[in-house]
Design an enzyme around this catalytic site. Structure first.
Site, mmCIF file in Angstrom:
data_model
loop_
_atom_site.group_PDB
_atom_site.id
_atom_site.type_symbol
_atom_site.label_atom_id
_atom_site.label_comp_id
_atom_site.label_asym_id
_atom_site.label_seq_id
_atom_site.Cartn_x
_atom_site.Cartn_y
_atom_site.Cartn_z
ATOM 1 N N ARG A 1 0.827 -1.214 0.000
ATOM 2 C CA ARG A 1 0.000 0.000 0.000
ATOM 3 C C ARG A 1 0.857 1.257 0.000
ATOM 4 N NH1 ARG A 1 -3.474 -0.573 5.098
ATOM 5 N NH2 ARG A 1 -1.469 -1.371 5.772
ATOM 6 N N ASN B 1 -6.001 -2.790 2.585
ATOM 7 C CA ASN B 1 -5.977 -4.239 2.728
ATOM 8 C C ASN B 1 -7.417 -4.719 2.833
ATOM 9 O OD1 ASN B 1 -3.199 -4.516 2.746
ATOM 10 N ND2 ASN B 1 -3.034 -4.541 4.966
#
EC number: 3.6.1.7
Length: 120
Positions: free
Chosen positions: A23, A41
């Site tokens: 990320r 996530n």
């Protein structure tokens, strides 16, 4: 400022993409390209997100999601959905949404030396 030629899509990246700073690297890449949206996530072990921007930069980001990711990630596949052209941007920037199955804050800043423990 009039906005035109903005494209958007949702994505989901499968493989070893959690716990490998995926990320954070996606955030950096999106910001470098001037894209807006988010990533997070998922509870399924994937990284999901939404990107919007000019078509050329969107193509670069899609290729990055398919083939590059973070240095420790292992991408099996990426699914893109809800691809469309928009009249205007829906987001002011690109950000990381909080992890739905963790109870700690996500540090969104670039270059923050105090957040190396983030499990992206």
């Amino acid at each position: 400022m009039a906005t035109h030629n903005v494209h958007s899509c949702e994505f989901e990246v499968f493989g070893r993409v959690q716990g490998v700073n995926f990320r954070r690297h996606a955030l950096r890449k999106a910001k470098t390209l001037g894209l807006r949206g988010w990533c997070m996530n998922s509870s399924r072990g994937t990284v999901k997100g939404y990107i919007e921007g000019r078509p050329a930069e969107m193509d670069v980001m899609k290729e990055w999601l398919r083939t590059t990711g973070s240095p420790l990630s292992s991408i099996e596949k990426v699914e893109f959905s809800s691809q469309r052209e928009r009249d205007r941007y829906g987001y002011a920037n690109f950000h990381i949404k909080p992890d739905p199955h963790e109870n700690r804050p996500v540090h969104e800043g670039l270059g923050s030396s105090s957040s190396h423990h983030d499990s992206n």
